[in-house]
Design a protein around this motif. Sequence first.
Motif, PDB file in Angstrom:
ATOM      1  N   GLY A 213      37.594  37.142  43.716  1.00 54.54           N
ATOM      2  CA  GLY A 213      38.687  36.847  42.795  1.00 54.54           C
ATOM      3  C   GLY A 213      39.127  35.399  42.844  1.00 54.54           C
ATOM      4  N   ILE A 215      37.194  32.863  42.800  1.00 55.74           N
ATOM      5  CA  ILE A 215      36.247  32.003  42.085  1.00 55.74           C
ATOM      6  C   ILE A 215      36.900  31.308  40.896  1.00 55.74           C
ATOM      7  CG2 ILE A 215      34.185  32.040  40.625  1.00 55.74           C
ATOM      8  CD1 ILE A 215      32.981  34.086  42.518  1.00 55.74           C
ATOM      9  N   ASN A 216      37.763  32.019  40.190  1.00 60.73           N
ATOM     10  CA  ASN A 216      38.391  31.450  38.982  1.00 60.73           C
ATOM     11  C   ASN A 216      39.486  30.440  39.303  1.00 60.73           C
ATOM     12  OD1 ASN A 216      36.801  33.010  37.223  1.00 60.73           O
ATOM     13  ND2 ASN A 216      38.204  34.753  37.410  1.00 60.73           N
ATOM     14  N   ASP A 217      39.948  30.436  40.545  1.00 59.57           N
ATOM     15  CA  ASP A 217      41.085  29.576  40.886  1.00 59.57           C
ATOM     16  C   ASP A 217      40.753  28.480  41.886  1.00 59.57           C
ATOM     17  OD1 ASP A 217      42.852  31.163  39.305  1.00 59.57           O
ATOM     18  OD2 ASP A 217      42.956  32.622  40.945  1.00 59.57           O
ATOM     19  N   SER A 219      39.479  25.179  43.721  1.00 63.45           N
ATOM     20  CA  SER A 219      39.288  23.801  43.269  1.00 63.45           C
ATOM     21  C   SER A 219      37.804  23.436  43.343  1.00 63.45           C
ATOM     22  CB  SER A 219      40.110  22.842  44.131  1.00 63.45           C
ATOM     23  OG  SER A 219      39.745  22.946  45.496  1.00 63.45           O
ATOM     24  N   MET A 223      34.368  24.868  45.814  1.00 63.97           N
ATOM     25  CA  MET A 223      33.525  25.888  45.202  1.00 63.97           C
ATOM     26  C   MET A 223      32.279  26.187  46.038  1.00 63.97           C
ATOM     27  SD  MET A 223      32.921  28.125  42.924  1.00 63.97           S
ATOM     28  CE  MET A 223      34.075  27.841  41.567  1.00 63.97           C
TER      29      MET A 223
END
Length: 257
Positions: A213, A215-217, A219, A223
């Motif tokens: 979850g 992954i979308n947030d 920085s 990553m």
Amino acid sequence: MKLLRGFTFFGGLVILLLAFGFIFRIPLALAIWPWEDGRYSYLFIGSILAAISAAALWIGWTGEFGALPAGALNVFVIALTTSIYFFQLASQGRESMIVFGLLSLLSAVISLIAFFWSLRIPLMDERPMPKLVRVSFGLFIASLFFAGGALILKAPIFPWVLNPDSSVVFGCIFLGDAFYFLYGLFRPRWHNAKGQLLSFLAYDLVLIVPFIGLINDVSPEHMLSLVVYIAVLAYSGGLAVYYLLINPQTRFGVHRK
């Protein structure tokens, strides 16, 4: 021995409750952490406690105290290294760290006694450790030593920004975990791997969904760390599931040879 099994199992339950306390950020549990921290750091602490509880519950339930040395060695390394850091912080004017240093030192002494005591106990299950598990343990050990050293040096290798003090403590935890797997590698019997795989599975189950979850947030600079971390969780979790639940020679319920 029945009393000891009951005590170990009960201890595992207490640690599991603490794990849930950190996972769900319950103030009573968070109060035992030396400093204020962030959501994912508390989640990581909860995953480590869940891993410890899984091994303790298994040993307490089965009475397989011959598998205890690996866990005791793990706790000893963590407790000894963190006590050194806490005393270092205390010497720099943070007097409140003395209490944590003393508690860690006491844990180191108790775990060292448990290590030497349990070395005399033979394993009830002497089946050999599967080859893939041995190879994987070697990879885990190298990764944990690398990551542990980097965290102690406060290198930004986690997929979120760490409190510098937490970075050192997490590094000590990774070093202790390296010895956990190292013991199993030097004494390659299935029950010197089962506890480690149970611990890894509990650790994975706590972290895998929140990290996916993230992954979308996350920085951009974090990553790569997140992708690597998720890959490790997926591999170790798959390894544990296969050998604990699927493989006909090692799954739960298979009688020892």
